[in-house]
Design an enzyme around this catalytic site. Structure first.
Site, PDB file in Angstrom:
ATOM      1  N   LYS A  75       0.829  -1.209   0.000  1.00  0.00           N
ATOM      2  CA  LYS A  75       0.000   0.000   0.000  1.00  0.00           C
ATOM      3  C   LYS A  75       0.859   1.252   0.000  1.00  0.00           C
ATOM      4  O   LYS A  75       2.053   1.224   0.276  1.00  0.00           O
ATOM      5  CB  LYS A  75      -0.931  -0.002   1.213  1.00  0.00           C
ATOM      6  CG  LYS A  75      -2.049  -1.031   1.111  1.00  0.00           C
ATOM      7  CD  LYS A  75      -2.861  -0.903  -0.162  1.00  0.00           C
ATOM      8  CE  LYS A  75      -3.649   0.377  -0.264  1.00  0.00           C
ATOM      9  NZ  LYS A  75      -4.381   0.493  -1.555  1.00  0.00           N
ATOM     10  N   TYR A  94       1.912   0.348  -4.626  1.00  0.00           N
ATOM     11  CA  TYR A  94       0.732   1.102  -5.062  1.00  0.00           C
ATOM     12  C   TYR A  94       0.812   2.497  -4.450  1.00  0.00           C
ATOM     13  O   TYR A  94       1.150   2.663  -3.276  1.00  0.00           O
ATOM     14  CB  TYR A  94      -0.559   0.429  -4.580  1.00  0.00           C
ATOM     15  CG  TYR A  94      -0.906  -0.841  -5.306  1.00  0.00           C
ATOM     16  CD1 TYR A  94      -1.211  -0.834  -6.660  1.00  0.00           C
ATOM     17  CD2 TYR A  94      -0.928  -2.059  -4.634  1.00  0.00           C
ATOM     18  CE1 TYR A  94      -1.527  -2.013  -7.338  1.00  0.00           C
ATOM     19  CE2 TYR A  94      -1.244  -3.243  -5.298  1.00  0.00           C
ATOM     20  CZ  TYR A  94      -1.542  -3.205  -6.651  1.00  0.00           C
ATOM     21  OH  TYR A  94      -1.849  -4.368  -7.309  1.00  0.00           O
ATOM     22  N   HIS A  96      -1.557   5.482  -5.955  1.00  0.00           N
ATOM     23  CA  HIS A  96      -2.868   6.124  -6.117  1.00  0.00           C
ATOM     24  C   HIS A  96      -2.802   7.609  -5.737  1.00  0.00           C
ATOM     25  O   HIS A  96      -3.497   8.083  -4.826  1.00  0.00           O
ATOM     26  CB  HIS A  96      -3.934   5.405  -5.276  1.00  0.00           C
ATOM     27  CG  HIS A  96      -4.100   3.956  -5.615  1.00  0.00           C
ATOM     28  ND1 HIS A  96      -4.639   3.524  -6.805  1.00  0.00           N
ATOM     29  CD2 HIS A  96      -3.773   2.823  -4.921  1.00  0.00           C
ATOM     30  CE1 HIS A  96      -4.656   2.197  -6.828  1.00  0.00           C
ATOM     31  NE2 HIS A  96      -4.138   1.757  -5.704  1.00  0.00           N
ATOM     32  N   GLU A 118       0.141   0.689 -10.060  1.00  0.00           N
ATOM     33  CA  GLU A 118      -1.132   0.834 -10.790  1.00  0.00           C
ATOM     34  C   GLU A 118      -1.005   1.532 -12.130  1.00  0.00           C
ATOM     35  O   GLU A 118      -1.969   1.549 -12.901  1.00  0.00           O
ATOM     36  CB  GLU A 118      -2.178   1.543  -9.918  1.00  0.00           C
ATOM     37  CG  GLU A 118      -1.957   3.040  -9.716  1.00  0.00           C
ATOM     38  CD  GLU A 118      -1.071   3.368  -8.537  1.00  0.00           C
ATOM     39  OE1 GLU A 118      -0.971   4.566  -8.210  1.00  0.00           O
ATOM     40  OE2 GLU A 118      -0.473   2.443  -7.940  1.00  0.00           O
ATOM     41  N   SER A 134      -7.343  -6.130  -8.839  1.00  0.00           N
ATOM     42  CA  SER A 134      -8.675  -5.816  -9.363  1.00  0.00           C
ATOM     43  C   SER A 134      -9.529  -7.071  -9.433  1.00  0.00           C
ATOM     44  O   SER A 134     -10.738  -7.032  -9.174  1.00  0.00           O
ATOM     45  CB  SER A 134      -8.560  -5.174 -10.746  1.00  0.00           C
ATOM     46  OG  SER A 134      -7.912  -3.932 -10.673  1.00  0.00           O
ATOM     47  N   ASP A 198     -20.964   0.002 -19.530  1.00  0.00           N
ATOM     48  CA  ASP A 198     -19.635   0.430 -19.979  1.00  0.00           C
ATOM     49  C   ASP A 198     -19.807   1.258 -21.250  1.00  0.00           C
ATOM     50  O   ASP A 198     -20.826   1.154 -21.936  1.00  0.00           O
ATOM     51  CB  ASP A 198     -18.731  -0.776 -20.247  1.00  0.00           C
ATOM     52  CG  ASP A 198     -17.253  -0.412 -20.244  1.00  0.00           C
ATOM     53  OD1 ASP A 198     -16.598  -0.592 -19.197  1.00  0.00           O
ATOM     54  OD2 ASP A 198     -16.751   0.089 -21.275  1.00  0.00           O
ATOM     55  N   ILE A 269     -12.574   3.557  -4.940  1.00  0.00           N
ATOM     56  CA  ILE A 269     -12.255   4.511  -3.870  1.00  0.00           C
ATOM     57  C   ILE A 269     -10.753   4.778  -3.767  1.00  0.00           C
ATOM     58  O   ILE A 269     -10.336   5.866  -3.343  1.00  0.00           O
ATOM     59  CB  ILE A 269     -12.824   4.011  -2.511  1.00  0.00           C
ATOM     60  CG1 ILE A 269     -12.804   5.121  -1.462  1.00  0.00           C
ATOM     61  CG2 ILE A 269     -12.107   2.764  -2.041  1.00  0.00           C
ATOM     62  CD1 ILE A 269     -13.687   6.303  -1.771  1.00  0.00           C
ATOM     63  N   ASP A 270      -9.910   3.831  -4.170  1.00  0.00           N
ATOM     64  CA  ASP A 270      -8.463   4.071  -4.170  1.00  0.00           C
ATOM     65  C   ASP A 270      -8.089   5.268  -5.039  1.00  0.00           C
ATOM     66  O   ASP A 270      -7.089   5.938  -4.783  1.00  0.00           O
ATOM     67  CB  ASP A 270      -7.709   2.843  -4.691  1.00  0.00           C
ATOM     68  CG  ASP A 270      -7.413   1.836  -3.584  1.00  0.00           C
ATOM     69  OD1 ASP A 270      -7.321   2.256  -2.419  1.00  0.00           O
ATOM     70  OD2 ASP A 270      -7.282   0.642  -3.881  1.00  0.00           O
ATOM     71  N   ALA A 299     -10.680   1.051   1.289  1.00  0.00           N
ATOM     72  CA  ALA A 299      -9.667   1.425   0.300  1.00  0.00           C
ATOM     73  C   ALA A 299      -8.603   0.351   0.078  1.00  0.00           C
ATOM     74  O   ALA A 299      -7.768   0.511  -0.803  1.00  0.00           O
ATOM     75  CB  ALA A 299      -9.000   2.736   0.715  1.00  0.00           C
TER      76      ALA A 299
END
Length: 372
Positions: A75, A94, A96, A118, A134, A198, A269-270, A299
């Site tokens: 994280k 990660y 974000h 990411e 994911s 989509d 939310i990330d 998150a």
């Protein structure tokens, strides 16, 4: 190279940057790996497992950060960790950054080389280091949503698949990417009434072929999104724009008109969330209510299944860790345009265009810094 693996400190985060098998791949190549004591305890590895793989165990995160040339995490670094970064040190994790100004400012001040899982890409236009998480988060979103619909969480009191003679819950998945596809797969498997929205016709065609008549695939317009969100018992937010803040597709006005007790799981939310009323929550306190709609916005969702998540993540990250260690960051980034796309911050400069745009920083083309 000296690689450091600190213990994760985010709320209820049990994953670890490297499992012993990954450590062994580096030590057998002559690299030194420093692991903070008990870093892998959350997924069943003790210090001896890492020692057997050739690692050295250190007592504190401060020791790991002070000695390592590259920090490998899961994280984003918390404030106390960001304060330990130094100029020229590599951070691979990660990040974000787009919705997170304080973190971005700290990383800029640190002078570190910050490579975000990411935004690393591949030849097919995918995000290979985001994809495994994911998949996990998409599948978990249905579990979380099913619980959020229970009356004990102030939900509608519905079983996703219903029972014979009783209609199933209507699940609306916004975004047909890796999160949405996996969420739909789980929801369909439980017998829910599933609709996927989509804007990419090729994605919709692919989803239609995969699910046949078991899920409806709808082109996402403002009208279609409003209609299906208002009809939904459970909404899954799986929208992603690589590196950028997620667009707020579900508005506060939509929320105010949804069914009382309906639930939202905002997996985006990330990156700030795709629901206007979303705010980050934790596994310790995962849900809150807005206008009688249950919001689940954890998150670090994959942190709840850390063993599965860590192995899946390590499978994807290990080749890049090896490349950075073997070549050094400059050569590794210059040799691989896809890894170069992961470079978000370097020498106090923002090198990811989407982050720079989201937070009003000057964007600096990364290659110019590497060869300058």
């Amino acid at each position: 190279m000296i690689i450091g693996v600190p213990k994760e400190i985010k709320n209820h985060e049990y994953r670890v940057g490297m499992v012993p098998a990954s450590v062994r791949e580096l030590t057998r190549r002559g690299h030194q790996v420093l692991v903070q004591t008990q870093a892998g305890s959350g997924i069943g590895f003790d210090d001896q497992d890492y020692i057997n793989a050739g690692a050295e165990i250190l007592g504190t995160a401060e020791q790991v950060f002070a000695q390592a040339e590259m920090i490998v995490k899961v994280k984003e670094p918390q404030a106390v960790e960001r304060a330990m970064l130094r100029p020229g040190q590599i951070l691979f994790t990660y990040l974000h950054l787009a919705p997170d100004l304080p973190q971005t400012e700290d990383l800029v001040k640190s002078g570190a080389i910050c490579i975000a899982y990411e935004t690393v890409t591949d030849d097919k236009g995918g995000l290979p280091l985001l994809a495994p998480m994911s998949e996990v988060a998409g599948r978990m979103s249905i579990q979380a949503g099913a619980q959020a619909l229970e009356k004990s969480h102030q939900g509608r009191g519905m079983l996703l698949g219903g029972v014979p003679g009783v209609e199933p819950a209507k699940v609306v998945v916004i975004g047909g990417g890796m999160v949405g596809r996996n969420a739909a797969l789980m929801a369909v498997g439980l017998g829910a009434d599933v609709t996927i929205l989509d804007r990419n016709v090729n994605v919709l065609r692919d989803l239609n072929n995969q699910f046949e008549n078991r899920a409806k695939v709808i082109y996402s317009t403002a009208e279609a999104l409003e209609k299906h969100v208002l009809e939904a018992d459970l909404v899954i937010g799986g929208v992603l724009i690589p590196g950028a803040a997620a667009p707020k597709l579900v508005t506060r006005e939509h929320i105010s008109r949804m069914k009382p007790g309906a639930a939202i799981v905002d997996v985006a939310i990330d990156q700030g969330g795709c629901v206007e009323t979303s705010k980050p929550t934790t596994h310790q306190d995962p849900v809150y209510i807005v206008d009688d709609v249950v919001h689940y916005c954890v998150a670090n969702m994959p942190g709840a299944v850390p063993r599965t998540s860590t192995f899946a993540l390590n499978n994807a990250t290990l080749p890049y860790i090896v490349a950075l260690a073997e070549k050094g960051y400059k050569q590794a980034l210059l040799d691989d345009k896809h890894l170069l796309n992961g470079l978000n911050v370097m020498d106090g400069k923002i090198t990811c265009e989407e982050v720079a745009e989201a937070l009003n920083f000057e964007f600096v083309e990364p290659r110019s810094l590497l060869v300058g």
